[in-house]
Motif scaffolding. Structure first.
Motif, PDB file in Angstrom:
ATOM      1  N   GLN A  37      45.584  15.530  43.205  1.00 17.29           N
ATOM      2  CA  GLN A  37      44.874  14.780  42.168  1.00 17.29           C
ATOM      3  C   GLN A  37      43.967  15.679  41.327  1.00 17.29           C
ATOM      4  O   GLN A  37      43.811  15.446  40.129  1.00 17.29           O
ATOM      5  CB  GLN A  37      44.103  13.623  42.789  1.00 17.29           C
ATOM      6  CG  GLN A  37      45.057  12.567  43.340  1.00 17.29           C
ATOM      7  CD  GLN A  37      44.346  11.344  43.870  1.00 17.29           C
ATOM      8  OE1 GLN A  37      43.167  11.378  44.208  1.00 17.29           O
ATOM      9  NE2 GLN A  37      45.074  10.251  43.960  1.00 17.29           N
ATOM     10  N   ALA A  38      43.392  16.706  41.936  1.00 15.31           N
ATOM     11  CA  ALA A  38      42.587  17.663  41.165  1.00 15.31           C
ATOM     12  C   ALA A  38      43.479  18.404  40.180  1.00 15.31           C
ATOM     13  O   ALA A  38      43.098  18.603  39.021  1.00 15.31           O
ATOM     14  CB  ALA A  38      41.881  18.642  42.108  1.00 15.31           C
ATOM     15  N   ALA A  39      44.671  18.793  40.618  1.00 12.08           N
ATOM     16  CA  ALA A  39      45.616  19.480  39.730  1.00 12.08           C
ATOM     17  C   ALA A  39      45.977  18.587  38.543  1.00 12.08           C
ATOM     18  O   ALA A  39      46.108  19.073  37.412  1.00 12.08           O
ATOM     19  CB  ALA A  39      46.868  19.888  40.498  1.00 12.08           C
ATOM     20  N   PHE A  53      29.503  18.274  43.837  1.00 14.56           N
ATOM     21  CA  PHE A  53      28.209  18.579  44.450  1.00 14.56           C
ATOM     22  C   PHE A  53      27.136  19.068  43.481  1.00 14.56           C
ATOM     23  O   PHE A  53      25.979  19.220  43.883  1.00 14.56           O
ATOM     24  CB  PHE A  53      28.379  19.636  45.551  1.00 14.56           C
ATOM     25  CG  PHE A  53      29.048  19.123  46.785  1.00 14.56           C
ATOM     26  CD1 PHE A  53      28.469  18.118  47.550  1.00 14.56           C
ATOM     27  CD2 PHE A  53      30.262  19.653  47.200  1.00 14.56           C
ATOM     28  CE1 PHE A  53      29.095  17.647  48.692  1.00 14.56           C
ATOM     29  CE2 PHE A  53      30.889  19.193  48.345  1.00 14.56           C
ATOM     30  CZ  PHE A  53      30.296  18.186  49.090  1.00 14.56           C
ATOM     31  N   VAL A  54      27.464  19.324  42.227  1.00 14.64           N
ATOM     32  CA  VAL A  54      26.506  19.960  41.327  1.00 14.64           C
ATOM     33  C   VAL A  54      25.226  19.146  41.136  1.00 14.64           C
ATOM     34  O   VAL A  54      24.153  19.723  40.955  1.00 14.64           O
ATOM     35  CB  VAL A  54      27.152  20.312  39.965  1.00 14.64           C
ATOM     36  CG1 VAL A  54      27.443  19.068  39.145  1.00 14.64           C
ATOM     37  CG2 VAL A  54      26.277  21.296  39.205  1.00 14.64           C
ATOM     38  N   GLU A  55      25.291  17.853  41.199  1.00 16.08           N
ATOM     39  CA  GLU A  55      24.083  17.039  41.020  1.00 16.08           C
ATOM     40  C   GLU A  55      23.083  17.245  42.153  1.00 16.08           C
ATOM     41  O   GLU A  55      21.879  17.281  41.930  1.00 16.08           O
ATOM     42  CB  GLU A  55      24.440  15.554  40.899  1.00 16.08           C
ATOM     43  CG  GLU A  55      25.300  15.224  39.694  1.00 16.08           C
ATOM     44  CD  GLU A  55      24.578  15.377  38.362  1.00 16.08           C
ATOM     45  OE1 GLU A  55      23.387  15.056  38.277  1.00 16.08           O
ATOM     46  OE2 GLU A  55      25.234  15.823  37.404  1.00 16.08           O
ATOM     47  N   SER A  56      23.570  17.403  43.376  1.00 12.99           N
ATOM     48  CA  SER A  56      22.672  17.598  44.519  1.00 12.99           C
ATOM     49  C   SER A  56      22.376  19.069  44.783  1.00 12.99           C
ATOM     50  O   SER A  56      21.460  19.390  45.535  1.00 12.99           O
ATOM     51  CB  SER A  56      23.268  16.959  45.781  1.00 12.99           C
ATOM     52  OG  SER A  56      24.493  17.593  46.123  1.00 12.99           O
ATOM     53  N   ALA A  57      23.140  19.972  44.175  1.00 14.31           N
ATOM     54  CA  ALA A  57      22.946  21.412  44.346  1.00 14.31           C
ATOM     55  C   ALA A  57      23.119  22.080  42.978  1.00 14.31           C
ATOM     56  O   ALA A  57      24.147  22.677  42.702  1.00 14.31           O
ATOM     57  CB  ALA A  57      23.953  21.960  45.363  1.00 14.31           C
ATOM     58  N   GLY A 107      32.235  17.143  31.197  1.00  8.81           N
ATOM     59  CA  GLY A 107      32.070  17.420  32.623  1.00  8.81           C
ATOM     60  C   GLY A 107      31.610  16.192  33.395  1.00  8.81           C
ATOM     61  O   GLY A 107      32.068  15.941  34.514  1.00  8.81           O
ATOM     62  N   ARG A 108      30.713  15.415  32.796  1.00  6.02           N
ATOM     63  CA  ARG A 108      30.243  14.184  33.462  1.00  6.02           C
ATOM     64  C   ARG A 108      31.378  13.169  33.603  1.00  6.02           C
ATOM     65  O   ARG A 108      31.512  12.513  34.633  1.00  6.02           O
ATOM     66  CB  ARG A 108      29.059  13.588  32.707  1.00  6.02           C
ATOM     67  CG  ARG A 108      27.767  14.348  32.928  1.00  6.02           C
ATOM     68  CD  ARG A 108      26.547  13.612  32.377  1.00  6.02           C
ATOM     69  NE  ARG A 108      26.624  13.398  30.944  1.00  6.02           N
ATOM     70  CZ  ARG A 108      26.281  14.286  30.014  1.00  6.02           C
ATOM     71  NH1 ARG A 108      25.838  15.472  30.376  1.00  6.02           N
ATOM     72  NH2 ARG A 108      26.362  13.995  28.739  1.00  6.02           N
ATOM     73  N   VAL A 114      36.416  12.778  39.660  1.00  2.00           N
ATOM     74  CA  VAL A 114      36.423  13.562  40.905  1.00  2.00           C
ATOM     75  C   VAL A 114      35.735  12.783  42.020  1.00  2.00           C
ATOM     76  O   VAL A 114      36.215  12.744  43.161  1.00  2.00           O
ATOM     77  CB  VAL A 114      35.758  14.941  40.690  1.00  2.00           C
ATOM     78  CG1 VAL A 114      35.479  15.635  42.016  1.00  2.00           C
ATOM     79  CG2 VAL A 114      36.616  15.811  39.792  1.00  2.00           C
ATOM     80  N   ILE A 115      34.635  12.138  41.714  1.00  2.00           N
ATOM     81  CA  ILE A 115      33.914  11.353  42.720  1.00  2.00           C
ATOM     82  C   ILE A 115      34.813  10.250  43.270  1.00  2.00           C
ATOM     83  O   ILE A 115      34.879  10.038  44.486  1.00  2.00           O
ATOM     84  CB  ILE A 115      32.609  10.772  42.138  1.00  2.00           C
ATOM     85  CG1 ILE A 115      31.587  11.893  41.953  1.00  2.00           C
ATOM     86  CG2 ILE A 115      32.048   9.660  43.030  1.00  2.00           C
ATOM     87  CD1 ILE A 115      30.354  11.482  41.182  1.00  2.00           C
ATOM     88  N   ARG A 116      35.510   9.553  42.385  1.00  2.00           N
ATOM     89  CA  ARG A 116      36.409   8.497  42.851  1.00  2.00           C
ATOM     90  C   ARG A 116      37.507   9.055  43.755  1.00  2.00           C
ATOM     91  O   ARG A 116      37.853   8.470  44.780  1.00  2.00           O
ATOM     92  CB  ARG A 116      37.009   7.737  41.662  1.00  2.00           C
ATOM     93  CG  ARG A 116      36.005   6.789  41.020  1.00  2.00           C
ATOM     94  CD  ARG A 116      36.646   5.873  39.987  1.00  2.00           C
ATOM     95  NE  ARG A 116      37.099   6.563  38.791  1.00  2.00           N
ATOM     96  CZ  ARG A 116      36.305   6.960  37.801  1.00  2.00           C
ATOM     97  NH1 ARG A 116      35.013   6.739  37.868  1.00  2.00           N
ATOM     98  NH2 ARG A 116      36.801   7.569  36.738  1.00  2.00           N
ATOM     99  N   ILE A 117      38.042  10.215  43.393  1.00  2.00           N
ATOM    100  CA  ILE A 117      39.079  10.845  44.216  1.00  2.00           C
ATOM    101  C   ILE A 117      38.509  11.271  45.573  1.00  2.00           C
ATOM    102  O   ILE A 117      39.088  11.002  46.620  1.00  2.00           O
ATOM    103  CB  ILE A 117      39.678  12.072  43.485  1.00  2.00           C
ATOM    104  CG1 ILE A 117      40.482  11.638  42.266  1.00  2.00           C
ATOM    105  CG2 ILE A 117      40.538  12.899  44.439  1.00  2.00           C
ATOM    106  CD1 ILE A 117      40.848  12.792  41.336  1.00  2.00           C
ATOM    107  N   MET A 118      37.369  11.955  45.547  1.00  2.00           N
ATOM    108  CA  MET A 118      36.774  12.487  46.785  1.00  2.00           C
ATOM    109  C   MET A 118      36.346  11.360  47.730  1.00  2.00           C
ATOM    110  O   MET A 118      36.460  11.496  48.944  1.00  2.00           O
ATOM    111  CB  MET A 118      35.566  13.365  46.468  1.00  2.00           C
ATOM    112  CG  MET A 118      35.909  14.635  45.734  1.00  2.00           C
ATOM    113  SD  MET A 118      36.518  15.936  46.792  1.00  2.00           S
ATOM    114  CE  MET A 118      34.986  16.602  47.405  1.00  2.00           C
TER     115      MET A 118
END
Length: 145
Positions: A37-39, A53-57, A107-108, A114-118
């Motif tokens: 799905q990322a591909a 993870f960029v929001e928390s790191a 990016g947002r 990405v969040i939905r996939i993860m």
């Protein structure tokens, strides 16, 4: 008729450890699905993890800790995300040596996908919300060392 005795706990061969085997199978299944799905989104799995993870790191150093890898590797990932116009580096006003990572509008939007996939790991749809919370707590407890 004789009954078969199980060996003492902790002495089973690794391949017979049902819990670990199940966890590894679950993780592998999720990783394979994530890679596909990322591909489809034009990302590698590590790039997808950076977006996740960029929001928390929000710095390279914090992301490296979160992703359990070297900061120079994260720098390369961020470089590629910048080239794709998904992320920007900005100087931290509190410490000019630190570069804060921020997402562009594109990016947002991609991060939302990405969040939905993860967060949609295969098989979790079979669990109730209460079971998911319990599983999460148990995994946190088991990995808190």
């Amino acid at each position: 008729m004789t009954t078969q005795q199980l060996p003492p706990a902790g002495t089973l061969p690794r391949e017979d450890n049902l819990l670990l085997s199940t966890l590894l199978n679950f993780a592998q299944s999720h990783h394979e699905r994530l890679a596909d799905q990322a591909a489809d989104l034009g990302l590698t799995v590590p790039q997808a993890k950076v977006l996740y993870f960029v929001e928390s790191a929000p710095t390279v150093r914090k992301l490296a800790v979160k992703l359990r890898c070297d900061a120079s590797y994260v720098t390369g990932l961020v470089d590629r995300l910048e080239e794709q116009k998904l992320m920007k580096r900005q100087v931290d006003p509190a410490d000019r040596r630190v570069k804060m990572l921020t997402l562009t509008a594109a990016g947002r939007r991609l991060r939302g996908k990405v969040i939905r996939i993860m967060d949609d790991a295969p098989g979790l749809e079979l669990l109730t919300e209460k079971e998911k919370l319990l599983l999460g707590e148990l995994l946190k407890k088991a990995s808190a060392n």
